[in-house]
Every structure is written in structure tokens, then in C-alpha cells.
Design an enzyme around this catalytic site. Structure first.
Site, PDB file in Angstrom:
ATOM      1  N   GLU A  74      -7.059 -21.772  -3.763  1.00  0.00           N
ATOM      2  CA  GLU A  74      -7.471 -23.063  -4.315  1.00  0.00           C
ATOM      3  C   GLU A  74      -6.476 -23.565  -5.372  1.00  0.00           C
ATOM      4  OE1 GLU A  74     -11.364 -20.652  -3.778  1.00  0.00           O
ATOM      5  OE2 GLU A  74      -9.220 -20.277  -4.032  1.00  0.00           O
TER       6      GLU A  74
ATOM      7  N   THR B  96       3.547  15.966  12.652  1.00  0.00           N
ATOM      8  CA  THR B  96       4.256  14.782  13.149  1.00  0.00           C
ATOM      9  C   THR B  96       5.592  14.627  12.446  1.00  0.00           C
ATOM     10  OG1 THR B  96       2.219  13.612  13.719  1.00  0.00           O
ATOM     11  CG2 THR B  96       4.170  12.268  13.351  1.00  0.00           C
TER      12      THR B  96
END
Length: 351
Positions: free
Chosen positions: A53, A200
């Protein structure tokens, strides 16, 4: 009125520009209109900066400022009613004496949750709520998840072979085609944090950054409970984007991280997610490995999953996770062979 929908659509377009920079704040767009002419536009650009706004008000030309009291402001999320990083937008709208306010969604934040609209109505301003409500609420899903569950919005991603394996044991195994790297990097560009486990990291040695899509690189979060990462120059330490380590106090790479959090070796996912949320990670991508992904699924700590399916088989290896859970979830499956995207709701498994 049809015009309200059209201007709210524009506000939604603006809100999406917030990308992953708003962190634990929502993505919000705002448009100020007088007599079918847009005077100003804005969106929440970054955490800590002015709300949509205020951005829209700042966008108005000096010669048009006198038109504000006769104008309508369209906002995808009801104006905030409390003072935080920025002043209250509801009170700023009152100060500007807007003629009318059109709101898309009510704020799920308990500090607001309708209070912003009530303040405006009690002051005599005309307020219309629920314009493009579904679209606005969908844009807010990560923020709503954060507000309700007090944890990051979690997006799981993995690639698997046709016969359901992530990789061969202890061996870097390319699964997805190079053209689908864009999918992975697109998700990275939309998330503040990217979490991977130790296996990983050791086997794949990934860079964990965003190189092929718009958006910033996420914070690279390495979960290494036992401090097993060997002391060497890992790719993730050399690629762009900050790094966060999570592990024991005597972790061998502790000094190499931009930030390090000591965690209990036996600590659960909830503790880890609470820590990340407190650090400002509002959206989290989890890329692996299999144990880490499966733990998120089994504890129903996920909100969206993207799976890339290859037409090729590798016959044996590390089994891919299996989606389960009674909660409503999103599953997006990229089928390698036909390159089609399938979206589904409440999917306990996939074919």
C-alpha cells in the site's frame, strides 16, 4: 463489479513480483485507481521494506496526489493493523482518507485477522472484501502455513528412475534430463532455504545454487547431525548464496559456513524447522537424500512435492520416497517421456 476483479488481477500480478524476498512476510500487491485510471502501483518487495500500500502511494505523481481521497485502493491482502517492521497500513489509509478499499483475502495472522478491515469500516470507509478471494488466498498459502503451523512452507523435490530409484548406492547417478534442470532451479529461486542431508552432499557434491532460473539463490542448509562431511572444498561452499550448517558443536566444517547452528543429534524435524523459521526461512526446499525426504513425508511435514520421473531404469539402488498422508497436499509430477505436467490433490501415491 467487473472492474474490481480486473484491478485485483493487476494487484495479484504485482504481488507475484515479491518472489522469495519477502521471507516470512506475505506477497502482497496494491493498485490505486481514480475514475478508471491507475494512479499508483506497488508490491511488497522485500522483508523489512515498505508494504504494498505504501509503495503504491509513493508511486503516485505529485500532480495526482489530490485525487487520493476520491480513489479506490485494491489490495490482495487486508491492510495490516499493527506496527511492526513498517507502520500500520490501515491507519495510513485512514490518514490518506481513501474513498474506498477493495480487499482480496483476510490476513491469517492472528494480530490482524479482520482487524484491518474493521478499523476502516468503523471510520466510515467503504470496504469490499473477497474480490478474487481464491486467487489471493492461494498466493498466501506459504504465509498462511507459516502463521498457522509456525514453520516454513516445505517443498519436497526429487528425481527418480522409471523403476522407482533415486540413485545407485554410493554413486552419483544422473536421473533427470538436462532440460529439466530448469524445474529444479525454478523451485530454488522461489524458496529462501534449500535443505540437504549428509549422504547427498558426500555422494553428489552439488552446488545447490540457482543458475538457470529467475530469482536469488536460496540459503544452502546442510544438515549433518554426526559431522560426517570430510574437510575439503565442497562445491556448495564455492557457489553463490549464503550457507548455513546444522550439526554438532565440533563439526569439522563449522568455520567454513556463513552461519552455523548447533543441534541435538537426536533432535527431530520439528526442532530443526522451528530453528529455521526463527532464522527467517519462510519457504524451504528439500532436495534429499532419501532418508531426509522420507522423514518429512512420514511426519507429514510437507506442503508440496515435485517429482521428476525418468523413462529409464537403473534396476537397483536407493528406493525413491513414497508419498503418503491424509492432509491435502500438492504433487506435481514431470513425466520425462511425454514432458507433461500433472497436478493432483490428496495424492497418496503416483503411477
Amino acid at each position: 463489479m467487473k472492474q474490481d476483479e480486473l484491478y485485483m488481477d493487476r494487484a495479484l500480478e504485482l504481488a507475484r513480483n515479491g518472489d522469495n524476498r519477502t521471507q516470512t512476510n506475505p506477497r502482497v500487491g496494491a493498485v490505486i485507481v481514480y475514475n478508471n485510471r491507475i494512479l499508483g502501483e506497488g508490491w511488497h518487495k522485500e522483508f523489512g521494506q515498505e508494504h504494498a500500500e505504501i509503495q503504491a502511494l509513493n508511486d503516485i505523481k505529485a500532480e495526482d496526489r489530490h485525487l487520493v481521497p476520491k480513489s479506490t485502493i485494491y489490495v490482495t491482502l487486508e491492510p495490516c493493523s499493527f506496527i511492526g517492521k513498517s507502520p500500520s497500513c490501515a491507519h495510513r489509509i485512514l490518514k490518506e482518507n481513501f474513498h474506498r478499499v477493495v480487499v482480496g483475502a483476510i490476513d491469517p495472522n492472528p494480530k490482524v485477522n479482520g482487524r484491518g478491515c474493521r478499523i476502516l469500516k468503523e471510520a466510515g470507509i467503504v470496504v469490499r472484501e473477497g474480490v478474487r478471494k481464491n486467487e489471493c488466498e492461494r498466493l498466501l498459502i506459504p504465509f498462511s502455513t507459516q502463521q498457522v503451523l509456525k514453520r516454513p512452507y516445505i517443498h519436497l523435490k526429487w528425481a527418480q528412475s522409471y523403476d522407482g530409484f533415486l540413485s545407485k548406492v554410493g554413486e552419483r547417478t544422473p536421473i533427470s534430463h538436462s532440460y529439466l534442470k530448469f524445474v529444479t532451479h525454478q523451485i530454488r529461486g522461489q524458496c529462501q532455504g534449500l535443505l540437504v542431508g549428509t549422504d547427498t552432499l558426500i555422494v553428489d557434491n552439488p552446488r545447490l545454487d540457482n543458475r538457470f532460473s529467475c530469482g536469488d539463490s536460496p540459503v544452502k542448509i546442510i544438515l549433518d547431525r554426526k559431522g560426517r562431511i570430510p574437510l575439503k572444498n565442497w562445491s556448495f561452499l564455492l557457489s553463490k548464496g549464503p550457507t548455513l550448517g546444522m550439526g554438532p558443536e565440533n563439526h569439522p566444517l563449522r568455520s567454513y559456513f556463513d552461519q552455523f547452528v548447533v543441534i541435538n543429534r537426536e533432535g527431530g524435524l520439528k526442532e530443526i524447522l522451528n530453528t529455521l523459521f526463527d532464522l527467517g526461512v519462510g519457504t524451504l526446499m528439500v532436495e534429499g537424500g532419501a532418508k531426509l525426504l522420507s522423514s518429512f513425508i512420514s511426519e507429514e511435514m510437507w506442503d508440496k512435492a515435485t517429482i521428476i520421473k525418468s523413462p529409464n531404469s537403473i534396476k537397483n539402488g536407493i528406493q525413491a520416497p513414497f508419498l503418503t498422508g491424509h492432509l491435502i497436499k500438492d504433487a506435481i509430477i514431470y513425466n520425462h517421456s511425454v514432458l507433461e505436467m500433472v497436478s493432483d490433490r490428496l495424492r497418496p501415491y503416483f503411477n
